[in-house]
Design an enzyme around this catalytic site. Sequence first.
Site, PDB file in Angstrom:
ATOM      1  N   VAL A  72       0.842  -1.202   0.000  1.00  0.00           N
ATOM      2  CA  VAL A  72       0.000   0.000   0.000  1.00  0.00           C
ATOM      3  C   VAL A  72       0.875   1.249   0.000  1.00  0.00           C
ATOM      4  CG1 VAL A  72      -1.647   1.341   1.374  1.00  0.00           C
ATOM      5  CG2 VAL A  72      -1.892  -1.146   1.198  1.00  0.00           C
ATOM      6  N   CYS A  73       0.491   2.234  -0.802  1.00  0.00           N
ATOM      7  CA  CYS A  73       1.131   3.553  -0.752  1.00  0.00           C
ATOM      8  C   CYS A  73       0.049   4.610  -0.921  1.00  0.00           C
ATOM      9  CB  CYS A  73       2.212   3.686  -1.822  1.00  0.00           C
ATOM     10  SG  CYS A  73       1.577   3.738  -3.512  1.00  0.00           S
ATOM     11  N   ALA A  74       0.444   5.857  -1.099  1.00  0.00           N
ATOM     12  CA  ALA A  74      -0.527   6.945  -1.146  1.00  0.00           C
ATOM     13  C   ALA A  74      -1.354   6.922  -2.429  1.00  0.00           C
ATOM     14  CB  ALA A  74       0.172   8.293  -1.002  1.00  0.00           C
ATOM     15  N   GLU A  76      -0.460   4.709  -5.470  1.00  0.00           N
ATOM     16  CA  GLU A  76      -0.360   3.450  -6.210  1.00  0.00           C
ATOM     17  C   GLU A  76       1.034   3.175  -6.750  1.00  0.00           C
ATOM     18  OE1 GLU A  76      -1.720   2.191 -10.551  1.00  0.00           O
ATOM     19  OE2 GLU A  76      -3.471   2.186  -9.217  1.00  0.00           O
ATOM     20  N   MET A 101      -4.076   4.803  -1.165  1.00  0.00           N
ATOM     21  CA  MET A 101      -4.934   5.262  -0.074  1.00  0.00           C
ATOM     22  C   MET A 101      -5.968   6.281  -0.541  1.00  0.00           C
ATOM     23  SD  MET A 101      -4.253   3.498   2.609  1.00  0.00           S
ATOM     24  CE  MET A 101      -4.897   4.411   4.028  1.00  0.00           C
TER      25      MET A 101
END
Length: 376
Positions: A72-74, A76, A101
């Site tokens: 997971v990141c901010a 993609e 996110m």
Amino acid sequence: MTVKAMNAKDVTQKIFNKEHLFILDVRNHADFEDWKIEGHLFNYLNVPYFELLDGVEEILPKLPKDQELLVVCAKEGSSIMVAEMLVEAGVADVSYLQGGMKAWSEHLEPVKAGDLSGGGEMYQFVRIGKGCLSYMVVSQGEAAIIDATRMTDKYMDLANQLGVKITHVFDTHLHADHISGGRTIAEMTGASYWLPPKDAEEVTYEFSHLEDGQEVAIGSTTITIDALYTPGHTIGSTSFIVDEKFLLSGDILFIDSIGRPDLAGMAEDWVTDLRESLYSRYRALSDELVVLPAHFMIIDELNEDGTVSERLGTLFANNHGLNIQDEQQFRALVTENLPPQPNAYQEIRQTNMGKITPNEEQQREMEIGPNRCAVR
């Protein structure tokens, strides 16, 4: 190298089904600590992306061998790169969160919350990443929306799927943690848009005045939405009793907490209203009413079917915020040691008043982060 994508709906179903998932979150530590994907059986490792630029070998011993892994990141991009590195390193079951996110913040999951008399239905829209809850009341080919988010297509899609016309749209109060989609839905459908006038003194648009005791029929059945003035979170906060079965409590009462009165800077002034609403007006209602709040705080508040609800009598028995007999102690609870205020809450309030019109990307940025509408 192609890696698997997992979307927000997939993750939501894992939460609803109480499945295991291991999340490698590659955002920075502060962002992870402030807000993350929560699941009953989720495990986590937070390693910022920049620490993985030279390779993932150091974290391999910390990753499970027999559990699905989601990176997971901010937004993609970073998660795709890390997921590819993990696959190259021999990690078997790896996916990345599609849209990051930002997508998690915007996902809405419609869940049937119950049946109404005369064949009507109550639907709850669970904004799983943000804790927001909104509603659709359906009866005899008509529908009402309560506390809509700005992701208006989700409500329109369900209405089309059910073959119903949206005739009324309500906001229980002027929201400060998310941008309302109510006015937009009303404009798209020709529905009446209702607001509590005490919360709407500064709005720049026309609306229908939602007053205490107002009854609005949905469809040709006996289903009514009965407005109950319950100030405290805001000066205009209004609850709804639907079909003498459901109590839509807005941001006054949650499953495990109560609403905070400080988002307009009026905590000391509104704490008395909050206590009166919870301890007198709600006490006078039937214990059998099913409370449907506008937010949930923690993942454990979800029921087995993914809904967030509880009998009012059960909340009076178990919710600490409803069982503080000493008024000074109650005042201290709701005015002191409150959690941080929502991100950009002043700008969100101004947007909901119609005073500013941020573009879609600005609206996303304004809403990023957890909801903070409750007293701890």
